[in-house]
Scaffold this motif. Structure first.
Motif, PDB file in Angstrom:
ATOM      1  N   LYS A  39       0.864  -1.176   0.000  1.00  0.00           N
ATOM      2  CA  LYS A  39       0.000   0.000   0.000  1.00  0.00           C
ATOM      3  C   LYS A  39       0.904   1.230   0.000  1.00  0.00           C
ATOM      4  O   LYS A  39       2.064   1.153   0.417  1.00  0.00           O
ATOM      5  N   PRO A  40       0.408   2.383  -0.426  1.00  0.00           N
ATOM      6  CA  PRO A  40       1.238   3.592  -0.386  1.00  0.00           C
ATOM      7  C   PRO A  40       1.548   4.039   1.046  1.00  0.00           C
ATOM      8  O   PRO A  40       2.627   4.542   1.317  1.00  0.00           O
ATOM      9  N   GLN A  41       0.587   3.845   1.969  1.00  0.00           N
ATOM     10  CA  GLN A  41       0.791   4.236   3.356  1.00  0.00           C
ATOM     11  C   GLN A  41      -0.149   3.442   4.254  1.00  0.00           C
ATOM     12  O   GLN A  41      -1.091   2.824   3.785  1.00  0.00           O
ATOM     13  N   CYS A  42       0.123   3.490   5.553  1.00  0.00           N
ATOM     14  CA  CYS A  42      -0.694   2.777   6.526  1.00  0.00           C
ATOM     15  C   CYS A  42      -2.023   3.497   6.718  1.00  0.00           C
ATOM     16  O   CYS A  42      -2.052   4.721   6.879  1.00  0.00           O
ATOM     17  N   SER A  43      -3.106   2.754   6.720  1.00  0.00           N
ATOM     18  CA  SER A  43      -4.421   3.357   6.907  1.00  0.00           C
ATOM     19  C   SER A  43      -4.679   3.720   8.374  1.00  0.00           C
ATOM     20  O   SER A  43      -5.541   4.544   8.659  1.00  0.00           O
ATOM     21  N   ALA A  44      -3.923   3.152   9.297  1.00  0.00           N
ATOM     22  CA  ALA A  44      -4.138   3.426  10.717  1.00  0.00           C
ATOM     23  C   ALA A  44      -3.285   4.584  11.230  1.00  0.00           C
ATOM     24  O   ALA A  44      -3.785   5.481  11.895  1.00  0.00           O
ATOM     25  N   CYS A  45      -1.982   4.568  10.929  1.00  0.00           N
ATOM     26  CA  CYS A  45      -1.094   5.602  11.488  1.00  0.00           C
ATOM     27  C   CYS A  45      -0.535   6.559  10.438  1.00  0.00           C
ATOM     28  O   CYS A  45       0.102   7.543  10.781  1.00  0.00           O
ATOM     29  N   GLY A  46      -0.730   6.259   9.150  1.00  0.00           N
ATOM     30  CA  GLY A  46      -0.276   7.150   8.091  1.00  0.00           C
ATOM     31  C   GLY A  46       1.184   7.004   7.705  1.00  0.00           C
ATOM     32  O   GLY A  46       1.713   7.836   6.974  1.00  0.00           O
ATOM     33  N   LEU A  47       1.874   5.946   8.182  1.00  0.00           N
ATOM     34  CA  LEU A  47       3.283   5.737   7.833  1.00  0.00           C
ATOM     35  C   LEU A  47       3.415   5.553   6.327  1.00  0.00           C
ATOM     36  O   LEU A  47       2.731   4.732   5.725  1.00  0.00           O
ATOM     37  N   ASP A  48       4.287   6.341   5.716  1.00  0.00           N
ATOM     38  CA  ASP A  48       4.546   6.241   4.287  1.00  0.00           C
ATOM     39  C   ASP A  48       5.465   5.047   4.038  1.00  0.00           C
ATOM     40  O   ASP A  48       6.538   4.956   4.635  1.00  0.00           O
ATOM     41  N   TYR A  49       5.050   4.147   3.161  1.00  0.00           N
ATOM     42  CA  TYR A  49       5.823   2.934   2.899  1.00  0.00           C
ATOM     43  C   TYR A  49       6.871   3.108   1.810  1.00  0.00           C
ATOM     44  O   TYR A  49       7.387   2.127   1.303  1.00  0.00           O
ATOM     45  N   ASP A  50       7.230   4.347   1.482  1.00  0.00           N
ATOM     46  CA  ASP A  50       8.261   4.575   0.458  1.00  0.00           C
ATOM     47  C   ASP A  50       9.630   4.036   0.878  1.00  0.00           C
ATOM     48  O   ASP A  50      10.463   3.738   0.033  1.00  0.00           O
ATOM     49  N   PHE A  51       9.874   3.928   2.179  1.00  0.00           N
ATOM     50  CA  PHE A  51      11.164   3.428   2.661  1.00  0.00           C
ATOM     51  C   PHE A  51      11.333   1.937   2.362  1.00  0.00           C
ATOM     52  O   PHE A  51      12.448   1.428   2.321  1.00  0.00           O
ATOM     53  N   ALA A  52      10.250   1.224   2.177  1.00  0.00           N
ATOM     54  CA  ALA A  52      10.275  -0.238   2.095  1.00  0.00           C
ATOM     55  C   ALA A  52      10.820  -0.721   0.756  1.00  0.00           C
ATOM     56  O   ALA A  52      10.279  -0.411  -0.302  1.00  0.00           O
ATOM     57  N   ASP A  53      11.903  -1.465   0.829  1.00  0.00           N
ATOM     58  CA  ASP A  53      12.483  -2.090  -0.352  1.00  0.00           C
ATOM     59  C   ASP A  53      13.088  -3.421   0.077  1.00  0.00           C
ATOM     60  O   ASP A  53      14.232  -3.483   0.515  1.00  0.00           O
ATOM     61  N   ALA A  54      12.291  -4.469  -0.015  1.00  0.00           N
ATOM     62  CA  ALA A  54      12.762  -5.789   0.411  1.00  0.00           C
ATOM     63  C   ALA A  54      13.712  -6.391  -0.616  1.00  0.00           C
ATOM     64  O   ALA A  54      14.500  -7.271  -0.291  1.00  0.00           O
ATOM     65  N   GLY A  55      13.661  -5.925  -1.851  1.00  0.00           N
ATOM     66  CA  GLY A  55      14.546  -6.437  -2.890  1.00  0.00           C
ATOM     67  C   GLY A  55      14.333  -7.918  -3.137  1.00  0.00           C
ATOM     68  O   GLY A  55      13.211  -8.422  -3.116  1.00  0.00           O
ATOM     69  N   ASP A  56      15.432  -8.637  -3.354  1.00  0.00           N
ATOM     70  CA  ASP A  56      15.357 -10.070  -3.631  1.00  0.00           C
ATOM     71  C   ASP A  56      15.542 -10.915  -2.371  1.00  0.00           C
ATOM     72  O   ASP A  56      15.551 -12.146  -2.452  1.00  0.00           O
ATOM     73  N   GLY A  57      15.703 -10.291  -1.231  1.00  0.00           N
ATOM     74  CA  GLY A  57      15.934 -11.018   0.006  1.00  0.00           C
ATOM     75  C   GLY A  57      14.897 -12.086   0.312  1.00  0.00           C
ATOM     76  O   GLY A  57      15.251 -13.243   0.578  1.00  0.00           O
ATOM     77  N   PRO A  58      13.597 -11.740   0.285  1.00  0.00           N
ATOM     78  CA  PRO A  58      12.597 -12.770   0.576  1.00  0.00           C
ATOM     79  C   PRO A  58      12.653 -13.947  -0.397  1.00  0.00           C
ATOM     80  O   PRO A  58      12.522 -15.100   0.013  1.00  0.00           O
ATOM     81  N   ALA A  59      12.862 -13.672  -1.669  1.00  0.00           N
ATOM     82  CA  ALA A  59      12.912 -14.751  -2.662  1.00  0.00           C
ATOM     83  C   ALA A  59      14.091 -15.683  -2.422  1.00  0.00           C
ATOM     84  O   ALA A  59      13.964 -16.903  -2.558  1.00  0.00           O
ATOM     85  N   VAL A  60      15.224 -15.133  -2.028  1.00  0.00           N
ATOM     86  CA  VAL A  60      16.400 -15.961  -1.761  1.00  0.00           C
ATOM     87  C   VAL A  60      16.139 -16.881  -0.573  1.00  0.00           C
ATOM     88  O   VAL A  60      16.415 -18.087  -0.634  1.00  0.00           O
ATOM     89  N   PHE A  61      15.588 -16.327   0.509  1.00  0.00           N
ATOM     90  CA  PHE A  61      15.285 -17.157   1.673  1.00  0.00           C
ATOM     91  C   PHE A  61      14.273 -18.247   1.340  1.00  0.00           C
ATOM     92  O   PHE A  61      14.409 -19.392   1.772  1.00  0.00           O
ATOM     93  N   VAL A  62      13.251 -17.889   0.585  1.00  0.00           N
ATOM     94  CA  VAL A  62      12.228 -18.880   0.212  1.00  0.00           C
ATOM     95  C   VAL A  62      12.840 -19.981  -0.647  1.00  0.00           C
ATOM     96  O   VAL A  62      12.564 -21.171  -0.436  1.00  0.00           O
ATOM     97  N   MET A  63      13.682 -19.630  -1.609  1.00  0.00           N
ATOM     98  CA  MET A  63      14.303 -20.653  -2.461  1.00  0.00           C
ATOM     99  C   MET A  63      15.180 -21.597  -1.634  1.00  0.00           C
ATOM    100  O   MET A  63      15.155 -22.812  -1.841  1.00  0.00           O
ATOM    101  N   LEU A  64      15.951 -21.050  -0.710  1.00  0.00           N
ATOM    102  CA  LEU A  64      16.809 -21.892   0.115  1.00  0.00           C
ATOM    103  C   LEU A  64      15.992 -22.830   1.007  1.00  0.00           C
ATOM    104  O   LEU A  64      16.277 -24.030   1.099  1.00  0.00           O
ATOM    105  N   ILE A  65      14.984 -22.296   1.653  1.00  0.00           N
ATOM    106  CA  ILE A  65      14.150 -23.105   2.537  1.00  0.00           C
ATOM    107  C   ILE A  65      13.369 -24.153   1.758  1.00  0.00           C
ATOM    108  O   ILE A  65      13.331 -25.328   2.132  1.00  0.00           O
ATOM    109  N   MET A  66      12.750 -23.732   0.660  1.00  0.00           N
ATOM    110  CA  MET A  66      11.938 -24.664  -0.124  1.00  0.00           C
ATOM    111  C   MET A  66      12.809 -25.729  -0.785  1.00  0.00           C
ATOM    112  O   MET A  66      12.401 -26.892  -0.874  1.00  0.00           O
ATOM    113  N   GLY A  67      13.977 -25.371  -1.252  1.00  0.00           N
ATOM    114  CA  GLY A  67      14.869 -26.361  -1.849  1.00  0.00           C
ATOM    115  C   GLY A  67      15.242 -27.431  -0.847  1.00  0.00           C
ATOM    116  O   GLY A  67      15.175 -28.626  -1.130  1.00  0.00           O
TER     117      GLY A  67
END
Length: 128
Positions: A39-67
Protein backbone atom coordinates in the motif's frame (compact mmCIF):
# COMPACT_ATOMS: atom_id res chain seq x y z
CA UNK A 1 12.28 6.45 15.42
CA UNK A 2 12.12 9.79 17.15
CA UNK A 3 11.08 10.17 20.79
CA UNK A 4 7.65 11.46 19.74
CA UNK A 5 7.07 8.42 17.52
CA UNK A 6 8.13 6.08 20.34
CA UNK A 7 5.61 7.70 22.68
CA UNK A 8 2.78 7.48 20.14
CA UNK A 9 3.71 4.08 18.74
CA UNK A 10 5.38 1.68 21.16
CA UNK A 11 7.69 -0.82 19.45
CA UNK A 12 5.99 -3.85 17.95
CA UNK A 13 7.50 -7.28 17.31
CA UNK A 14 8.74 -7.16 13.69
CA UNK A 15 8.38 -10.91 13.23
CA UNK A 16 4.74 -10.92 14.39
CA UNK A 17 3.66 -7.91 12.34
CA UNK A 18 5.64 -9.17 9.34
CA UNK A 19 3.94 -12.56 9.43
CA UNK A 20 0.54 -10.90 9.79
CA UNK A 21 1.25 -8.36 7.03
CA UNK A 22 0.65 -5.38 9.30
CA UNK A 23 2.20 -1.94 9.54
CA UNK A 24 5.70 -2.07 11.09
CA UNK A 25 5.09 1.10 13.13
CA UNK A 26 1.61 0.66 14.67
CA UNK A 27 0.92 -3.03 14.02
CA UNK A 28 -2.70 -2.31 13.05
CA UNK A 29 -2.85 -1.15 9.42
CA UNK A 30 -2.39 -3.51 6.50
CA UNK A 31 0.96 -3.61 4.69
CA UNK A 32 -0.13 -5.18 1.40
CA UNK A 33 -2.62 -3.89 -1.15
CA UNK A 34 -2.62 -6.99 -3.31
CA UNK A 35 -0.74 -10.23 -2.97
CA UNK A 36 2.77 -8.70 -2.88
CA UNK A 37 2.10 -5.04 -3.74
CA UNK A 38 2.58 -2.61 -0.89
CA UNK A 39 0.00 0.00 0.00
CA UNK A 40 1.24 3.59 -0.39
CA UNK A 41 0.79 4.24 3.36
CA UNK A 42 -0.69 2.78 6.53
CA UNK A 43 -4.42 3.36 6.91
CA UNK A 44 -4.14 3.43 10.72
CA UNK A 45 -1.09 5.60 11.49
CA UNK A 46 -0.28 7.15 8.09
CA UNK A 47 3.28 5.74 7.83
CA UNK A 48 4.55 6.24 4.29
CA UNK A 49 5.82 2.93 2.90
CA UNK A 50 8.26 4.57 0.46
CA UNK A 51 11.16 3.43 2.66
CA UNK A 52 10.28 -0.24 2.09
CA UNK A 53 12.48 -2.09 -0.35
CA UNK A 54 12.76 -5.79 0.41
CA UNK A 55 14.55 -6.44 -2.89
CA UNK A 56 15.36 -10.07 -3.63
CA UNK A 57 15.93 -11.02 0.01
CA UNK A 58 12.60 -12.77 0.58
CA UNK A 59 12.91 -14.75 -2.66
CA UNK A 60 16.40 -15.96 -1.76
CA UNK A 61 15.29 -17.16 1.67
CA UNK A 62 12.23 -18.88 0.21
CA UNK A 63 14.30 -20.65 -2.46
CA UNK A 64 16.81 -21.89 0.11
CA UNK A 65 14.15 -23.10 2.54
CA UNK A 66 11.94 -24.66 -0.12
CA UNK A 67 14.87 -26.36 -1.85
CA UNK A 68 15.97 -27.95 1.41
CA UNK A 69 12.43 -28.94 2.40
CA UNK A 70 11.08 -30.23 -0.92
CA UNK A 71 14.24 -32.07 -2.01
CA UNK A 72 14.58 -33.65 1.44
CA UNK A 73 10.96 -34.78 1.49
CA UNK A 74 11.10 -36.02 -2.10
CA UNK A 75 14.24 -38.07 -1.41
CA UNK A 76 12.72 -39.56 1.74
CA UNK A 77 9.44 -40.30 -0.09
CA UNK A 78 11.32 -41.96 -2.95
CA UNK A 79 13.45 -44.10 -0.64
CA UNK A 80 10.46 -45.13 1.48
CA UNK A 81 7.81 -45.81 -1.19
CA UNK A 82 9.63 -45.85 -4.58
CA UNK A 83 6.77 -44.16 -6.48
CA UNK A 84 6.81 -43.48 -10.24
CA UNK A 85 8.13 -40.15 -11.51
CA UNK A 86 4.65 -38.88 -12.45
CA UNK A 87 3.56 -39.22 -8.82
CA UNK A 88 6.56 -37.17 -7.67
CA UNK A 89 5.58 -34.43 -10.13
CA UNK A 90 1.95 -34.60 -9.02
CA UNK A 91 2.89 -34.17 -5.36
CA UNK A 92 5.94 -31.90 -5.27
CA UNK A 93 5.26 -29.33 -8.01
CA UNK A 94 1.95 -28.05 -6.55
CA UNK A 95 3.25 -28.29 -2.98
CA UNK A 96 6.39 -26.31 -3.81
CA UNK A 97 4.40 -23.69 -5.74
CA UNK A 98 1.81 -23.11 -3.02
CA UNK A 99 4.30 -23.07 -0.14
CA UNK A 100 6.64 -20.74 -2.04
CA UNK A 101 3.89 -18.20 -2.64
CA UNK A 102 2.74 -18.30 0.98
CA UNK A 103 6.28 -17.99 2.34
CA UNK A 104 7.18 -15.20 -0.10
CA UNK A 105 4.49 -12.89 1.28
CA UNK A 106 5.39 -13.72 4.89
CA UNK A 107 9.12 -13.17 4.36
CA UNK A 108 8.52 -9.90 2.51
CA UNK A 109 6.46 -8.64 5.45
CA UNK A 110 9.18 -9.66 7.91
CA UNK A 111 11.96 -8.05 5.85
CA UNK A 112 10.05 -4.75 5.60
CA UNK A 113 9.23 -4.77 9.33
CA UNK A 114 12.89 -5.42 10.19
CA UNK A 115 13.98 -2.73 7.75
CA UNK A 116 11.72 -0.21 9.53
CA UNK A 117 12.69 -1.37 13.02
CA UNK A 118 16.44 -1.09 12.30
CA UNK A 119 16.12 2.05 10.17
CA UNK A 120 17.93 0.22 7.36
CA UNK A 121 18.44 1.86 3.99
CA UNK A 122 20.55 1.60 0.91
CA UNK A 123 24.25 2.21 1.51
CA UNK A 124 25.53 5.60 0.42
CA UNK A 125 28.99 7.07 0.16
CA UNK A 126 29.46 10.28 2.12
CA UNK A 127 31.40 12.83 0.11
CA UNK A 128 32.44 15.73 2.31
Amino acid sequence: MTENEEALYPPVDPIRVGLQGCCPRCGRGRLFEGFLKLKPQCSACGLDYDFADAGDGPAVFVMLIMGFLIIGLALWFDARFAPPVWLHALIWVPLATILSLVLLKKFKGIMIALQYRNNASEGRIDRD
